[in-house]
Design a protein around this motif. Structure first.
Motif, PDB file in Angstrom:
ATOM      1  N   VAL A   1     -17.563 -64.227   9.715  1.00 29.86           N
ATOM      2  CA  VAL A   1     -16.642 -64.999   9.418  1.00 29.86           C
ATOM      3  C   VAL A   1     -17.183 -66.738   9.911  1.00 29.86           C
ATOM      4  O   VAL A   1     -18.195 -66.797  10.179  1.00 29.86           O
ATOM      5  CB  VAL A   1     -15.393 -65.221  11.484  1.00 29.86           C
ATOM      6  CG1 VAL A   1     -15.318 -66.793  10.935  1.00 29.86           C
ATOM      7  CG2 VAL A   1     -14.777 -63.409  11.383  1.00 29.86           C
ATOM      8  N   ALA A   2     -16.611 -67.186   8.464  1.00 27.40           N
ATOM      9  CA  ALA A   2     -17.559 -68.290   8.460  1.00 27.40           C
ATOM     10  C   ALA A   2     -16.942 -69.847   9.083  1.00 27.40           C
ATOM     11  O   ALA A   2     -15.902 -69.398   9.042  1.00 27.40           O
ATOM     12  CB  ALA A   2     -17.986 -68.841   7.143  1.00 27.40           C
ATOM     13  N   THR A   3     -17.739 -70.651   9.214  1.00 28.89           N
ATOM     14  CA  THR A   3     -16.814 -71.595   9.809  1.00 28.89           C
ATOM     15  C   THR A   3     -17.030 -73.301   8.706  1.00 28.89           C
ATOM     16  O   THR A   3     -17.453 -72.360   7.636  1.00 28.89           O
ATOM     17  CB  THR A   3     -18.098 -73.110  10.425  1.00 28.89           C
ATOM     18  OG1 THR A   3     -19.080 -73.106  10.254  1.00 28.89           O
ATOM     19  CG2 THR A   3     -17.768 -71.853  11.738  1.00 28.89           C
ATOM     20  N   ILE A   4     -17.123 -73.975   8.660  1.00 28.91           N
ATOM     21  CA  ILE A   4     -16.892 -74.593   7.219  1.00 28.91           C
ATOM     22  C   ILE A   4     -18.452 -75.126   6.922  1.00 28.91           C
ATOM     23  O   ILE A   4     -18.878 -74.812   5.839  1.00 28.91           O
ATOM     24  CB  ILE A   4     -16.444 -76.100   7.423  1.00 28.91           C
ATOM     25  CG1 ILE A   4     -16.000 -76.826   6.058  1.00 28.91           C
ATOM     26  CG2 ILE A   4     -16.653 -76.883   8.311  1.00 28.91           C
ATOM     27  CD1 ILE A   4     -15.289 -76.399   4.735  1.00 28.91           C
ATOM     28  N   PHE A   5     -19.197 -75.248   7.319  1.00 29.89           N
ATOM     29  CA  PHE A   5     -20.089 -76.275   7.654  1.00 29.89           C
ATOM     30  C   PHE A   5     -21.169 -74.328   7.137  1.00 29.89           C
ATOM     31  O   PHE A   5     -21.786 -74.569   5.674  1.00 29.89           O
ATOM     32  CB  PHE A   5     -21.173 -75.791   8.722  1.00 29.89           C
ATOM     33  CG  PHE A   5     -21.033 -77.201   9.493  1.00 29.89           C
ATOM     34  CD1 PHE A   5     -20.258 -77.869   8.921  1.00 29.89           C
ATOM     35  CD2 PHE A   5     -21.779 -77.422  10.288  1.00 29.89           C
ATOM     36  CE1 PHE A   5     -20.042 -79.377   9.646  1.00 29.89           C
ATOM     37  CE2 PHE A   5     -20.953 -78.611  11.913  1.00 29.89           C
ATOM     38  CZ  PHE A   5     -20.185 -79.340  11.345  1.00 29.89           C
ATOM     39  N   ASP A   6     -21.059 -73.118   6.819  1.00 31.06           N
ATOM     40  CA  ASP A   6     -21.144 -71.765   7.050  1.00 31.06           C
ATOM     41  C   ASP A   6     -21.147 -71.568   4.826  1.00 31.06           C
ATOM     42  O   ASP A   6     -22.433 -71.377   4.169  1.00 31.06           O
ATOM     43  CB  ASP A   6     -20.619 -70.320   7.542  1.00 31.06           C
ATOM     44  CG  ASP A   6     -21.183 -70.290   8.811  1.00 31.06           C
ATOM     45  OD1 ASP A   6     -22.401 -70.756   9.050  1.00 31.06           O
ATOM     46  OD2 ASP A   6     -20.945 -69.837   9.883  1.00 31.06           O
TER      47      ASP A   6
ATOM     48  N   GLY B   1      -4.773 -74.130  10.409  1.00 30.17           N
ATOM     49  CA  GLY B   1      -4.420 -75.113   8.659  1.00 30.17           C
ATOM     50  C   GLY B   1      -4.138 -76.753   9.003  1.00 30.17           C
ATOM     51  O   GLY B   1      -2.995 -77.366   7.815  1.00 30.17           O
ATOM     52  N   GLY B   2      -5.678 -77.330   9.400  1.00 31.96           N
ATOM     53  CA  GLY B   2      -5.633 -78.589   8.967  1.00 31.96           C
ATOM     54  C   GLY B   2      -6.353 -78.870   8.100  1.00 31.96           C
ATOM     55  O   GLY B   2      -6.111 -78.213   7.240  1.00 31.96           O
ATOM     56  N   SER B   3      -7.126 -80.138   8.812  1.00 31.63           N
ATOM     57  CA  SER B   3      -7.664 -80.910   7.087  1.00 31.63           C
ATOM     58  C   SER B   3      -8.973 -79.264   6.357  1.00 31.63           C
ATOM     59  O   SER B   3      -9.125 -79.130   5.378  1.00 31.63           O
ATOM     60  CB  SER B   3      -8.124 -81.780   7.091  1.00 31.63           C
ATOM     61  OG  SER B   3      -8.996 -82.158   7.830  1.00 31.63           O
ATOM     62  N   VAL B   4      -9.160 -78.825   7.619  1.00 27.89           N
ATOM     63  CA  VAL B   4     -10.526 -78.573   7.326  1.00 27.89           C
ATOM     64  C   VAL B   4     -10.178 -76.974   6.823  1.00 27.89           C
ATOM     65  O   VAL B   4     -11.124 -76.408   5.474  1.00 27.89           O
ATOM     66  CB  VAL B   4     -11.371 -78.211   8.556  1.00 27.89           C
ATOM     67  CG1 VAL B   4     -12.677 -77.137   8.072  1.00 27.89           C
ATOM     68  CG2 VAL B   4     -12.321 -79.475   8.610  1.00 27.89           C
TER      69      VAL B   4
ATOM     70  N   VAL C   1     -10.653 -74.590   2.473  1.00 30.73           N
ATOM     71  CA  VAL C   1     -11.051 -73.667   2.546  1.00 30.73           C
ATOM     72  C   VAL C   1     -10.332 -73.132   0.931  1.00 30.73           C
ATOM     73  O   VAL C   1     -10.828 -72.781   0.200  1.00 30.73           O
ATOM     74  CB  VAL C   1     -11.339 -73.003   3.344  1.00 30.73           C
ATOM     75  CG1 VAL C   1     -11.419 -71.374   2.744  1.00 30.73           C
ATOM     76  CG2 VAL C   1     -12.259 -73.709   4.681  1.00 30.73           C
ATOM     77  N   ILE C   2      -8.884 -73.155   1.133  1.00 32.44           N
ATOM     78  CA  ILE C   2      -8.021 -72.809   0.757  1.00 32.44           C
ATOM     79  C   ILE C   2      -7.569 -73.659  -0.960  1.00 32.44           C
ATOM     80  O   ILE C   2      -8.114 -72.908  -1.891  1.00 32.44           O
ATOM     81  CB  ILE C   2      -6.651 -73.172   1.142  1.00 32.44           C
ATOM     82  CG1 ILE C   2      -5.825 -72.093   2.185  1.00 32.44           C
ATOM     83  CG2 ILE C   2      -5.507 -72.285  -0.228  1.00 32.44           C
ATOM     84  CD1 ILE C   2      -6.633 -71.284   2.282  1.00 32.44           C
ATOM     85  N   GLU C   3      -8.206 -74.811  -1.274  1.00 36.37           N
ATOM     86  CA  GLU C   3      -8.377 -75.751  -1.867  1.00 36.37           C
ATOM     87  C   GLU C   3      -9.296 -75.616  -2.650  1.00 36.37           C
ATOM     88  O   GLU C   3      -9.376 -75.561  -4.279  1.00 36.37           O
ATOM     89  CB  GLU C   3      -8.224 -77.140  -2.131  1.00 36.37           C
ATOM     90  CG  GLU C   3      -7.879 -78.011  -3.369  1.00 36.37           C
ATOM     91  CD  GLU C   3      -8.530 -79.592  -3.114  1.00 36.37           C
ATOM     92  OE1 GLU C   3      -7.808 -80.419  -3.784  1.00 36.37           O
ATOM     93  OE2 GLU C   3      -8.578 -79.808  -1.497  1.00 36.37           O
TER      94      GLU C   3
END
Length: 288
Positions: free
Chosen positions: A112-117, A142-145, A149-151
């Motif tokens: 599992v990754a974070t936005i940093f990963d 489902g927040g901005s971060v 990722v989806i974007e």
């Protein structure tokens, strides 16, 4: 004045104080300025964000009484060496990792990754378009971060799902982001799970509880923990203790107080003027 952290909030505080005559020393543990904004701007959809930290860096470089120390870990000892009247704590934020069974372990294992990963992998060339196509992407949060990722993945042919405990995805987003989100999700068939709580994390699946009480496994090729950001204050308690019996004022700002938008953190930095006035170092009426 000493500023700990050269993100956008810290640099705004440093530049503002230097511009009214303070000697300012900025300690940044990384080799660049801008903090999270510089990091997030590595996402293709966020490159416009690079301009603001570049502006702050250029602004700082023109101030002869502002001294920037990169690759410098702030410690109580080196902060005391500057004999500061004010210490600005601007140490930013880090991803939230709640105590959900299996979450921390699978982040550590790389399942599992974070936005940093994600951004580190993106910069390393590990998410080319042909890799993304057909991959099952599940984003928790489902927040901005999570929307970032989806974007990235949805237009590249990934099968994307996004999960949140709130009644709607992107509830706290601004109107423009909401419109863009809706267009992306509708166009690429992004599955949305709302009022849905994460129960457990497995090697290749998130176990969630639906609004109807059903326990369901959402299998993924790439899973992302985007459950928010939290303030990061590794030095603040020690700062407050070290200067408790002195006249040195400790001023926490930006995400080190509460994770929020760049604009709000920048306003905290600008408000250093009010701190300087309240401590007798500045007369704002004279500036006006």
């Amino acid at each position: 004045m000493v500023v700990v952290g050269a993100g956008t909030a810290g640099l705004e505080a440093a530049c503002t104080a230097a511009e009214v005559g303070c000697n300012v020393f900025v300690l940044e543990k990384k080799d660049h300025v801008g903090g999270l904004s510089t990091f997030i701007s590595d996402l293709p959809s966020k490159t416009r964000m690079k301009d603001f930290p570049k502006y702050l860096e250029k602004r700082a470089s023109k101030l002869p009484n502002l001294y920037l120390f990169l690759n410098t870990e702030a410690t109580i000892a080196n902060i005391k060496n500057f004999k500061p009247d004010i210490v600005v704590n601007a140490t930013g934020s880090v991803p939230v990792v709640p105590p959900i069974p299996g979450l921390q372990e699978n982040i550590a294992a790389g399942n599992v990754a974070t936005i940093f990963d994600m951004i580190n992998n993106l910069n390393a060339g590990r998410y080319p378009d042909d890799f993304c196509k057909g991959k099952k992407i599940v984003v928790m949060g489902g927040g901005s971060v999570g929307l970032d990722v989806i974007e990235y993945f949805a237009p590249r042919g990934a099968e994307c799902s996004i999960v949140d405990m709130l009644p709607a995805i992107g509830m706290m987003a601004d109107p423009i982001t909401k419109c863009s989100m809706r267009e992306t999700h509708d166009k690429y068939g992004v599955k949305e799970y709302v009022n849905t709580a994460l129960q457990e994390v497995k090697e290749n699946a998130f176990v969630v509880k639906t609004p109807e009480g059903e326990i369901k496994e959402l299998e993924f090729d790439l899973g992302f923990n985007c459950l928010g950001m939290r303030s990061n204050n590794p030095l603040l308690p020690a700062l407050e203790e070290a200067f408790a019996d002195t006249d040195t004022y400790i001023y926490p700002i930006g995400d080190s107080v509460r994770a929020r938008r760049i604009m709000e953190g920048t306003m905290d930095g600008r408000a250093i003027l009010n701190v300087l006035e309240s401590k007798g170092f500045l007369d704002l009426d004279e500036i006006k």
